[in-house]
Design a protein around this motif. Sequence first.
Motif, PDB file in Angstrom:
ATOM      1  N   ALA A 108      -6.551   1.881  -2.813  1.00 24.60           N
ATOM      2  CA  ALA A 108      -5.371   1.050  -3.043  1.00 24.60           C
ATOM      3  C   ALA A 108      -5.783  -0.393  -3.338  1.00 24.60           C
ATOM      4  CB  ALA A 108      -4.455   1.105  -1.829  1.00 24.60           C
ATOM      5  N   GLN A 127       0.823  -1.213   0.000  1.00 29.00           N
ATOM      6  CA  GLN A 127       0.000   0.000   0.000  1.00 29.00           C
ATOM      7  C   GLN A 127       0.854   1.258   0.000  1.00 29.00           C
ATOM      8  OE1 GLN A 127      -2.278   1.199   3.535  1.00 29.00           O
ATOM      9  NE2 GLN A 127      -1.496  -0.617   4.582  1.00 29.00           N
ATOM     10  N   ILE A 155      -2.217  -6.163   0.613  1.00 32.02           N
ATOM     11  CA  ILE A 155      -2.107  -4.732   0.872  1.00 32.02           C
ATOM     12  C   ILE A 155      -1.048  -4.394   1.927  1.00 32.02           C
ATOM     13  CG2 ILE A 155      -3.946  -4.615   2.629  1.00 32.02           C
ATOM     14  CD1 ILE A 155      -3.368  -2.101  -0.240  1.00 32.02           C
ATOM     15  N   LEU A 175      -7.363   3.311   1.778  1.00 34.73           N
ATOM     16  CA  LEU A 175      -7.144   1.873   1.745  1.00 34.73           C
ATOM     17  C   LEU A 175      -8.014   1.218   0.684  1.00 34.73           C
ATOM     18  CD1 LEU A 175      -5.620  -0.464   3.061  1.00 34.73           C
ATOM     19  CD2 LEU A 175      -7.515  -0.699   4.680  1.00 34.73           C
TER      20      LEU A 175
END
Length: 242
Positions: free
Chosen positions: A114, A98, A129, A111
């Motif tokens: 991403a 990430q 991630i 988040l």
Amino acid sequence: MLEIKNLSFAVSEENREKEIIHDLSLTIENGKFVVITGPNGSGKSTLARLIMGIEKPISGSILLDGEDITALDITERAKRGISFAFQQPVRFKGIRVQDLLRLAAGKNLSLSAACEYLSEVGLCARDYIDREINSSLSGGELKRIEIATLLARRTRLSVFDEPEAGIDLWSFQNLIRIFEKMQGEIQDSSIVIISHQERILQIADEIIVLADGRITKRGAPDEILPELIGKTAPVSVCEKLQ
């Protein structure tokens, strides 16, 4: 639009200069998915590095949307909107996936945003991630994460140097799917791929064939591929190009 004008590049070899790219001129319009192929040693990867600014030409010029970028370094070209995917993606110990996506996007991605980029390249976001870009990732995983960073950057020109190198068949099939999706979505940007793989050549808008640092053929896949692969249609056209 990428314009290459009378570009030449040489290296010193045994006290003499060996020319790798010879007076090459090429225009790639926006919205095009172009694959450059040719025999080993024909100058394909060198041309890709010249476009990115990793190598410097001995003569000629490179223009991006009318701006002469020949003298610009890698960082400045990246700022202008050129991205480059290496044959072997770089591993960044201590940097999470990430973090890399946020750096690529140039902003503090949420988040969920991403995760969307990871989903676009066929990776389960919750599994990747927070992972580090290190040796625990396979070659295919690294390739797809690298492509996710290119998607996050939304560059004007994306250059891939033999993206099929070092990945397994399953990852390669996913790579083709990603490229097909990218091809369907490009509008005012363009994609250049260096590859021998017939499956990648088949989905190109245009194929450019290099030999000895010069363009020898250029055209649509249905024009160029029959000359390269004949009737046998192997997985790789590398041997046919020798």
